[in-house]
Design an enzyme around this catalytic site. Structure first.
Site, mmCIF file in Angstrom:
data_model
loop_
_atom_site.group_PDB
_atom_site.id
_atom_site.type_symbol
_atom_site.label_atom_id
_atom_site.label_comp_id
_atom_site.label_asym_id
_atom_site.label_seq_id
_atom_site.Cartn_x
_atom_site.Cartn_y
_atom_site.Cartn_z
ATOM 1 N N ASN A 214 49.870 -23.091 33.069
ATOM 2 C CA ASN A 214 50.523 -23.272 31.762
ATOM 3 C C ASN A 214 51.451 -22.085 31.517
ATOM 4 O OD1 ASN A 214 51.194 -23.400 29.050
ATOM 5 N ND2 ASN A 214 49.146 -24.017 28.376
ATOM 6 N N CYS B 133 54.662 -23.260 22.949
ATOM 7 C CA CYS B 133 54.916 -24.188 24.072
ATOM 8 C C CYS B 133 55.940 -25.261 23.716
ATOM 9 C CB CYS B 133 53.611 -24.826 24.516
ATOM 10 S SG CYS B 133 52.313 -23.613 24.762
ATOM 11 N N HIS C 202 55.190 -30.839 28.593
ATOM 12 C CA HIS C 202 54.626 -29.501 28.693
ATOM 13 C C HIS C 202 53.388 -29.547 29.590
ATOM 14 C CE1 HIS C 202 52.831 -25.722 27.945
ATOM 15 N NE2 HIS C 202 51.965 -26.135 27.047
HETATM 16 O O1 UT7 Z 1 49.760 -24.798 25.945
HETATM 17 C C1 UT7 Z 1 49.284 -24.840 24.647
HETATM 18 C C2 UT7 Z 1 48.408 -26.001 24.432
HETATM 19 N N1 UT7 Z 1 47.182 -25.807 25.121
HETATM 20 C C3 UT7 Z 1 46.446 -26.839 25.463
HETATM 21 O O2 UT7 Z 1 46.859 -27.954 25.257
HETATM 22 C C4 UT7 Z 1 45.089 -26.599 26.044
HETATM 23 C C5 UT7 Z 1 44.103 -27.582 25.466
HETATM 24 N N2 UT7 Z 1 42.733 -27.370 25.883
HETATM 25 C C6 UT7 Z 1 42.331 -27.581 27.168
HETATM 26 O O3 UT7 Z 1 43.135 -27.863 28.029
HETATM 27 C C7 UT7 Z 1 40.861 -27.518 27.479
HETATM 28 O O4 UT7 Z 1 40.134 -27.503 26.281
HETATM 29 C C8 UT7 Z 1 40.465 -26.283 28.349
HETATM 30 C C9 UT7 Z 1 40.986 -26.461 29.763
HETATM 31 C C10 UT7 Z 1 41.006 -25.018 27.744
HETATM 32 C C11 UT7 Z 1 38.941 -26.192 28.414
HETATM 33 O O5 UT7 Z 1 38.405 -27.381 28.950
HETATM 34 P P1 UT7 Z 1 37.170 -28.096 28.220
HETATM 35 O O6 UT7 Z 1 36.828 -29.268 29.025
HETATM 36 O O7 UT7 Z 1 37.588 -28.327 26.787
HETATM 37 O O8 UT7 Z 1 36.050 -27.000 28.339
HETATM 38 P P2 UT7 Z 1 35.231 -26.273 27.169
HETATM 39 O O9 UT7 Z 1 36.085 -25.262 26.493
HETATM 40 O O10 UT7 Z 1 34.595 -27.321 26.326
HETATM 41 O O11 UT7 Z 1 34.118 -25.531 28.009
HETATM 42 C C12 UT7 Z 1 33.151 -26.266 28.752
HETATM 43 C C13 UT7 Z 1 32.273 -25.295 29.495
HETATM 44 C C14 UT7 Z 1 31.697 -24.188 28.616
HETATM 45 O O12 UT7 Z 1 30.393 -23.918 29.030
HETATM 46 P P3 UT7 Z 1 29.152 -24.530 28.240
HETATM 47 O O13 UT7 Z 1 29.268 -23.987 26.843
HETATM 48 O O14 UT7 Z 1 29.310 -26.024 28.294
HETATM 49 O O15 UT7 Z 1 27.978 -24.016 28.999
HETATM 50 C C15 UT7 Z 1 32.563 -22.984 28.951
HETATM 51 O O16 UT7 Z 1 31.896 -21.766 28.771
HETATM 52 O O17 UT7 Z 1 33.028 -24.627 30.535
HETATM 53 C C16 UT7 Z 1 32.856 -23.216 30.410
HETATM 54 N N3 UT7 Z 1 34.078 -22.558 30.865
HETATM 55 C C17 UT7 Z 1 34.293 -22.248 32.156
HETATM 56 N N4 UT7 Z 1 33.533 -22.389 33.249
HETATM 57 C C18 UT7 Z 1 34.054 -21.968 34.425
HETATM 58 C C19 UT7 Z 1 35.171 -22.221 30.143
HETATM 59 N N5 UT7 Z 1 36.081 -21.676 30.942
HETATM 60 C C20 UT7 Z 1 35.574 -21.680 32.197
HETATM 61 C C21 UT7 Z 1 36.056 -21.249 33.451
HETATM 62 N N6 UT7 Z 1 35.272 -21.417 34.538
HETATM 63 N N7 UT7 Z 1 37.278 -20.719 33.603
#
Ligand code: UT7
Length: 316
Positions: free
Chosen positions: A272, A114, A242
């Protein structure tokens, strides 16, 4: 001082746009989860007959036409990407033949995920200093839909396809990009297995550590570029960040005390798009007249590698 200025931009997006409800038909997710956690409402995915090469060609043609130059005027052509149609030939070589650039044009792909477009701008600036023709075509392009695991809801809802292009000109009296680039090798947080790996080539991302990395890297990079350029942040006309997650941008804007109106992006519509993200947004800002001749934008990318990169780019 010598450096580069932006002459023109171009972009290309696939025809098919999937909103969050479309994604909820594929994996167990919801519009509510995706939009509140990321700011994404939809993303473009290539359909039949669309390709990485096609997006690169369309974006590059626009940029070249808007610059009022011929492909033969270009001395350096770099495509920033991690999802090309071929490992070899490079996407840049395909542009050379497709557009009819001269055979002594330096054409290659650059993978800094990215951060790729910012890395490519800096690389172009360095190469142009020694090049016979002082124009470079710099493209950021991805077809991430082809490396997505559509059973993994934590990644497949985030990424999209697209290409953005820029024509830059080198000049002895032009300002330097004052680029700040960084790399921290990490094959766990964010990776796509290569041809020698036993697993399919899908994007894997452990979101939380990447998020923590991003909210540190983005504001730090902004401050370092400004410090290197000897300017204050209010002297920057627009920030092209980004588009990975609106929450990362909001956090950084607040931390740095930036005017949010100078940092607005397009993540809601594009998702993204990795290396395409910065040039896609840059093209949108130029096309809509939000940024214009004589202005100075700060481009910042961060992501896989892990990598980060920031640069100040002046519009001619
Ligand atoms: O471009 C390269 C650089 N990339 C980035 O900068 C991305 C950085 N990371 C992020 O933007 C975020 O971490 C994400 C958007 C990827 C994820 O958001 P988060 O708030 O960190 O969520 P999480 O991974 O901690 O997941 C929270 C919950 C989990 O469930 P439990 O374990 O709390 O029950 C996941 O299983 O959300 C669940 N989950 C979803 N639920 C519904 C993960 N993906 C989804 C989904 N729909 N698509």
């Amino acid at each position: 001082m010598s450096g580069i200025k932006l002459l023109s931009t171009g972009s290309a997006l696939p025809q098919r746009w999937l909103n969050n409800d479309d994604m909820a038909k594929i994996v167990d997710t919801s519009d509510e989860w995706i939009s509140t956690r990321t700011g994404i409402s939809g993303r473009y995915h290539c359909g039949q007959g669309e390709s990485h090469t096609g997006l690169c060609m369309a974006a590059a043609r626009q940029a070249i036409e808007r610059a009022g130059i011929a492909p033969q005027d270009i001395g350096v052509c770099i495509v920033a990407t991690l999802s090309p149609d071929y490992f070899t030939p490079s996407a840049a070589c395909l542009l050379q033949s497709g557009l009819g650039m001269a055979e002594d044009t330096v054409c290659f792909d650059l993978n800094a995920a990215c951060s790729g477009f910012v890395f490519a701008l800096h690389t172009a600036q360095c190469l142009l200093a020694a090049a016979r023709r002082k124009l470079a075509l710099v493209v950021g392009a991805e077809v991430l839909s082809r490396v997505l695991d559509f059973t993994d809801r934590s990644t497949c809802v985030l990424f999209g396809d697209g290409a953005g292009a820029a024509v830059v000109e080198w000049g002895e009296d032009y300002p330097s990009l004052h680029a700040v680039l960084g790399s921290r090798g990490n094959a766990e947080a964010l990776y796509i297995p290569g041809a020698n790996q036993p697993h399919p080539s899908y994007i894997h991302m452990d979101g939380r550590p990447v998020f923590r990395f991003a909210v540190d890297a983005l504001p730090r990079c902004v401050e370092q570029v400004a410090e290197q350029a000897g300017i204050t942040l209010d002297m920057v006309d627009y920030f092209v960040f980004h588009q990975a997650n609106q929450r990362i941008i909001d956090f950084s804007v607040k931390k740095l005390g930036l005017d949010p109106a100078k940092c607005a992006g397009n993540i809601a519509r594009t998702g993204n798009t990795s290396a395409a993200s910065v040039p896609l947004l840059l093209d949108e800002l130029v096309r809509t007249g939000v940024v214009h001749s004589g202005q100075r934008v700060m481009c910042v990318g961060f992501g896989g590698g892990l990598t980060w990169g920031g640069a100040l780019l002046e519009l001619k």
